[in-house]
Design a protein around this motif. Sequence first.
Motif, PDB file in Angstrom:
ATOM      1  N   LEU A  41       0.863  -1.171   0.000  1.00 49.57           N
ATOM      2  CA  LEU A  41       0.000   0.000   0.000  1.00 49.57           C
ATOM      3  C   LEU A  41       0.902   1.224   0.000  1.00 49.57           C
ATOM      4  O   LEU A  41       1.659   1.442   0.945  1.00 49.57           O
ATOM      5  CB  LEU A  41      -0.909   0.005   1.236  1.00 49.57           C
ATOM      6  N   HIS A  42       0.838   2.000  -1.082  1.00 47.22           N
ATOM      7  CA  HIS A  42       1.591   3.245  -1.183  1.00 47.22           C
ATOM      8  C   HIS A  42       0.628   4.378  -0.861  1.00 47.22           C
ATOM      9  O   HIS A  42      -0.256   4.684  -1.659  1.00 47.22           O
ATOM     10  CB  HIS A  42       2.163   3.427  -2.593  1.00 47.22           C
ATOM     11  N   ILE A  43       0.800   4.987   0.293  1.00 45.91           N
ATOM     12  CA  ILE A  43      -0.134   6.022   0.710  1.00 45.91           C
ATOM     13  C   ILE A  43      -0.141   7.182  -0.272  1.00 45.91           C
ATOM     14  O   ILE A  43      -1.181   7.796  -0.519  1.00 45.91           O
ATOM     15  CB  ILE A  43       0.188   6.505   2.140  1.00 45.91           C
ATOM     16  N   ARG A  44       0.997   7.464  -0.907  1.00 47.83           N
ATOM     17  CA  ARG A  44       1.059   8.577  -1.862  1.00 47.83           C
ATOM     18  C   ARG A  44       0.151   8.351  -3.066  1.00 47.83           C
ATOM     19  O   ARG A  44      -0.177   9.285  -3.787  1.00 47.83           O
ATOM     20  CB  ARG A  44       2.494   8.811  -2.324  1.00 47.83           C
ATOM     21  N   ASP A  45      -0.274   7.090  -3.297  1.00 43.56           N
ATOM     22  CA  ASP A  45      -1.152   6.790  -4.431  1.00 43.56           C
ATOM     23  C   ASP A  45      -2.627   7.014  -4.108  1.00 43.56           C
ATOM     24  O   ASP A  45      -3.469   6.967  -5.008  1.00 43.56           O
ATOM     25  CB  ASP A  45      -0.954   5.346  -4.894  1.00 43.56           C
ATOM     26  N   TRP A  56     -13.816   9.132   4.052  1.00 42.11           N
ATOM     27  CA  TRP A  56     -13.787   7.683   4.237  1.00 42.11           C
ATOM     28  C   TRP A  56     -14.483   6.942   3.109  1.00 42.11           C
ATOM     29  O   TRP A  56     -14.250   5.768   2.905  1.00 42.11           O
ATOM     30  CB  TRP A  56     -14.443   7.305   5.567  1.00 42.11           C
ATOM     31  N   GLY A  57     -15.350   7.603   2.376  1.00 43.06           N
ATOM     32  CA  GLY A  57     -16.101   6.942   1.312  1.00 43.06           C
ATOM     33  C   GLY A  57     -15.396   6.925  -0.026  1.00 43.06           C
ATOM     34  O   GLY A  57     -15.868   6.283  -0.968  1.00 43.06           O
ATOM     35  N   HIS A  58     -14.266   7.607  -0.140  1.00 42.25           N
ATOM     36  CA  HIS A  58     -13.547   7.627  -1.419  1.00 42.25           C
ATOM     37  C   HIS A  58     -13.031   6.222  -1.721  1.00 42.25           C
ATOM     38  O   HIS A  58     -12.497   5.546  -0.833  1.00 42.25           O
ATOM     39  CB  HIS A  58     -12.387   8.622  -1.362  1.00 42.25           C
ATOM     40  N   ARG A  63     -10.556   1.100  -0.157  1.00 40.35           N
ATOM     41  CA  ARG A  63      -9.707  -0.045  -0.514  1.00 40.35           C
ATOM     42  C   ARG A  63      -8.517  -0.151   0.445  1.00 40.35           C
ATOM     43  O   ARG A  63      -8.161  -1.241   0.889  1.00 40.35           O
ATOM     44  CB  ARG A  63      -9.224   0.096  -1.961  1.00 40.35           C
ATOM     45  N   ALA A  64      -7.902   0.973   0.790  1.00 41.40           N
ATOM     46  CA  ALA A  64      -6.751   0.958   1.695  1.00 41.40           C
ATOM     47  C   ALA A  64      -7.146   0.460   3.082  1.00 41.40           C
ATOM     48  O   ALA A  64      -6.427  -0.344   3.687  1.00 41.40           O
ATOM     49  CB  ALA A  64      -6.141   2.352   1.784  1.00 41.40           C
ATOM     50  N   ILE A  65      -8.284   0.900   3.578  1.00 41.78           N
ATOM     51  CA  ILE A  65      -8.746   0.453   4.894  1.00 41.78           C
ATOM     52  C   ILE A  65      -9.052  -1.045   4.862  1.00 41.78           C
ATOM     53  O   ILE A  65      -8.774  -1.768   5.822  1.00 41.78           O
ATOM     54  CB  ILE A  65      -9.962   1.290   5.353  1.00 41.78           C
TER      55      ILE A  65
END
Length: 198
Positions: A41-45, A56-58, A63-65
Amino acid sequence: MSVLLIAGSPTEHSRSATLLGGVEQRLHAAVDDRRLRVDRLHIRDLSPQALLLADWGHPSVVRAIEQVANARALVIATPVYKAAYSGVLKVFLDLLPQSAFKGKAVLPLATGGSPHHMLALDYALRPVLQSLGARHILPGVYASDSQIPKDEDGEYLIEGDIAQRLDDATHLLLHEGLRLPPAAMVRPVPFAQALYSV
């Protein structure tokens, strides 16, 4: 069973990403891919607007969560800026549910300009990991910029003491964090590749 590698650097090619890649290589070398899935998981992406507005709905945040929820263990890598972990990582961790790390083992990794920032792992990042319910926070690996030099092609290198510390940290993640039995650590060797003497 899966391990999620979380890259907390705002840049793609960084020393902290190199440490994360070193752990990934060691995981793949130690355990058969069918027994242990390793995801990144690349947070910058993730959507910057969604992160900053706590959306939170994006889809990228959802997907990250989900990736965090589905992982049994996490490896979190961050550069240290001004004696704390990166702002990108902070914004992401703030979006996670309070019990997001419950029952999970976490291996923190960090890089910084000098050895003076190594305590950021214990005094800045560790309390946040604990507040998210991490079951077991393994001893972190901190490397200063001078310990991860560039080669002639401009690629970062992991050598010497840092390589050994990553070996040890990966071993702890597998045996203490994931509690894999020793038998799971050995990849089968085809008979044609076996070395023997008579």
